[in-house]
Design a protein around this motif. Structure first.
Motif: not given
Length: 657
Positions: A216-220, A223-224, A411
């Motif tokens: 999630f924090t590296s590629d939103i 992640g979603f 992040t």
């Protein structure tokens, strides 16, 4: 199996759970060496940890089925075989894919051992000491992962990274050998079918959810997507369980509000433990430039405090219940984490170490009691399902906690680094943000625990009642004994106790505290021994009177006696019988010639009494009725046989006609 025979088995299961939990974190400090040895990406190497936790969670999800299908001994030796085989294979794995496969093989054993230990504790532990027994189990689960970085750090430093798999191989092999003699079958089994689609849904849904959270924090976007897919599949899994006659996990315990609300409390506690065990080494090594071994030793301090408060918390839970234990524990966690978040930017070791001690002390107070409060609200028939659900949430928390908080940490570190902040300060900033997010979770846990524990306390006390009413429909009291038990307060004098003994025409009565818990037992023999100077542990009234007369001290001793607090004469270590105890257990307890009457307790509160005379009357009446019942059953069987014979004759005549 009596209580003495249960203790060796529990000791073996506690040891197996400790080694299984220890195995969860043994590769953490070895990842750098593994990456160098196999030339793999750090993200791929991390799946030695994340994949292990996911497989453990999947096996835990299957444990309700496995516990129904296989005996305890069978599951114990299956778990031992997976752990020994997986650990031994990791010692010689030539490639990273094989190392990962063997590591996941280990996870199967861990997924079996931890729920197996908890289910066994629920099956054999006395209900009034359930908190203490479960707290010992929680110590095994928390101390294992905490000791792992320290021990494996030493082994990696001096023996190389492969040596970390040597210790669990030997330990489980030894425990399995002892288990041949100590582990007994105490759980009933039945034939059941495994629903493969449910296993697939659980595995895919959990993997997608954890992957999405870690990304999630590296590629939103990724992640979603992972979170949405994971939640959707997990929802489909839950819906399927409701439609199956024999579900993989019976979710019916979640319909119990007390159990359902205890689950998020356990999740917050476990997220705190696992996230702090990952974040603290990152801070010590990144901001304070400590070595991996020193970082592990620094974590050992709060972990030892955690083990002490876990036992303490279990005993408090047994004595007074969840109120105010749970709110105090969550409050301590929140205070410790908020303090750490503010002082960590100063790169100061002592304040952060002190804050971590507070956090781990709070976790020790609430981790086992949260489980106890939820599991104790279930019927005994629901224990297996409750343990499976609780352990599944624990494993999910162990996956989600580090992924969430390490993501926040990474992040913030990345943002600070891009802004030109020094690496040590960037690490401190990331650590501060992650711990503050964990503190928010602890505050939410505190608010939930206040509602949960206070409501439970009010329900158990019946509002503003000064004395709890006798428990109705208690199984042993409906057969033997008296539900309207006479009692005397622990603050009463001996005169009041004598008055009650005379009025009730009984030889002994329980002594209870303000919570109606049995804290002693006073008999006429105790009073006579005091008057006679306490010469014998057992004496007849004539001997006592003669002893008093010889001393000529009766006039002096009686006035002092009557004003003495009853607890000074009462027996402190009282043997009690649970309201759902069997008649056989009552017989066993009353077989001691020194015991003539026993208090009957329900959830730790006095519910009634059962005496030897009550037991004798019951047994005699049962044996007197037995011939009548046998004669009735024989007559009914003869009538049924005659009826069947008449029907056959009628059918034969019909065919002849």
């Amino acid at each position: 199996m009596n209580k003495k025979n249960q203790l060796p088995m529990l000791a073996v299961l506690y040891g197996a759970a400790f080694v299984a939990a220890f195995n969860e974190n043994i590769v953490n400090v070895a990842l750098v060496d593994i990456i160098a040895a196999f030339s793999v990406d750090p993200g791929l190497a991390q799946w030695l940890v994340t994949g292990y936790m996911i497989v453990t969670a999947i096996v835990v999800a299957c444990m309700a089925y496995l516990s129904r299908r296989f005996t305890l001994r069978t599951l114990f030796f299956i778990g031992s075989a997976f752990l020994v085989a997986g650990s031994a294979a990791c010692l010689v794995a030539p490639t990273f894919p094989l190392l990962l496969a063997f590591r996941l093989l280990q996870a199967v054993g861990t997924g079996i051992f931890i729920p197996l230990m908890m289910t066994s504790v629920l099956a054999v532990a006395p209900k009034q000491r359930l908190g203490t027994y479960l707290s010992i189990g929680s110590c095994c689960i928390t101390l294992g992962p905490a000791f792992a970085p320290v021990v494996s750090g030493l082994m990696v430093t001096y023996l190389g990274w492969r040596s970390v798999f040597l210790l669990p191989t030997v330990a489980i092999a030894v425990i399995a050998i002892v288990g041949i003699f100590a582990v007994k079958n105490i759980l009933e089994t039945k034939r059941a079918a495994l629903d493969a689609p449910s296993v697939a849904l659980a595995a895919i849904g959990l993997t997608a959810f954890v992957y999405g959270l870690s990304s999630f924090t590296s590629d939103i976007v990724v992640g979603f997507a992972g979170l949405i897919v994971g939640v959707a599949i997990i929802a489909a899994f839950a819906l399927r369980q409701k439609k199956l006659d024999d579900p993989l996990i019976d979710l019916s315990p979640l319909a119990n509000p007390r159990f359902a609300l205890a689950c998020p409390l356990v999740i917050v506690a476990m997220m705190t433990t696992f996230s702090m065990s990952v974040l603290l080494p990152l801070y010590y090594q990144g901001s304070l430039e400590a070595s991996a071994l020193v970082a592990g030793l620094l974590i050992l301090v709060p972990v030892l405090v955690n083990s002490a408060t876990a036992i303490f918390g279990g005993r408090i839970m047994d004595r007074i219940g969840a109120w105010p234990l749970l709110p105090i524990g969550f409050g301590i966690i929140a205070i410790g984490q908020i303090g750490i978040a503010f002082v960590s930017m100063e790169a100061a070791l002592v304040p952060v170490l002190a804050g971590s001690v507070l956090v781990y002390a709070g976790v020790g107070l609430i981790f086992s009691p949260s489980q106890t409060a939820g599991l104790a609200s279930l019927d005994r028939s629901q224990n297996g399902n409750g343990v499976t659900i609780m352990n599944l949430f624990i494993q999910i928390a162990a996956c989600v906690g580090p992924a969430l908080f390490v993501g926040i940490f990474s992040t913030r570190v990345g943002a600070e680094t891009q802004a030109g902040t020094a690496p040590a300060l960037a690490q401190a900033a990331g650590f501060s943000s992650a711990v503050f997010a964990a503190a928010v979770c602890a505050v939410i846990g505190f608010l939930v625990s206040v509602y949960y524990a206070r409501k439970g306390a009010l329900e158990s006390s019946g509002g503003n009642q000064t004395a709890p009413a006798p428990v109705q429909n208690a199984s042993i009291l409906s057969l033997i004994g008296k539900a309207d038990a006479y009692r005397v307060s622990s603050s009463a004098t001996v005169l009041e106790a004598v008055d009650t003994l005379v009025k009730t025409q009984t030889g002994g009565i329980p002594v209870v505290d303000p919570r109606n818990e049995v804290v002693g037992f006073i008999t006429d023999g105790d009073i006579m021994r005091y008057l006679a100077g306490g010469e014998r542990k057992a004496m007849d009234p004539l001997y006592a009177y003669m002893s008093i007369a010889e001393r000529g001290e009766l006039a002096q001793r009686v006035p002092k006696l009557l004003s003495t607090n009853v607890m000074e004469l009462a027996t402190k270590k009282v043997i009690c019988i649970e309201k759902d105890a069997s008649v056989e257990n009552v017989c066993l307890a009353l077989s001691d010639p020194r015991i003539k009457k026993l208090p009957v307790v329900a959830d730790g509160k006095l519910a009634g009494t059962v005496s030897r005379s009550d037991l004798v009357r019951y047994l005699l009446s049962e044996f007197a009725e037995l011939p009548k019942r046998v004669a009735f059953d024989d007559a009914r069987a003869m009538r049924a046989q005659a009826s069947g014979s008449n029907r056959e004759k009628a059918a034969s005549l019909s065919e002849t006609a």
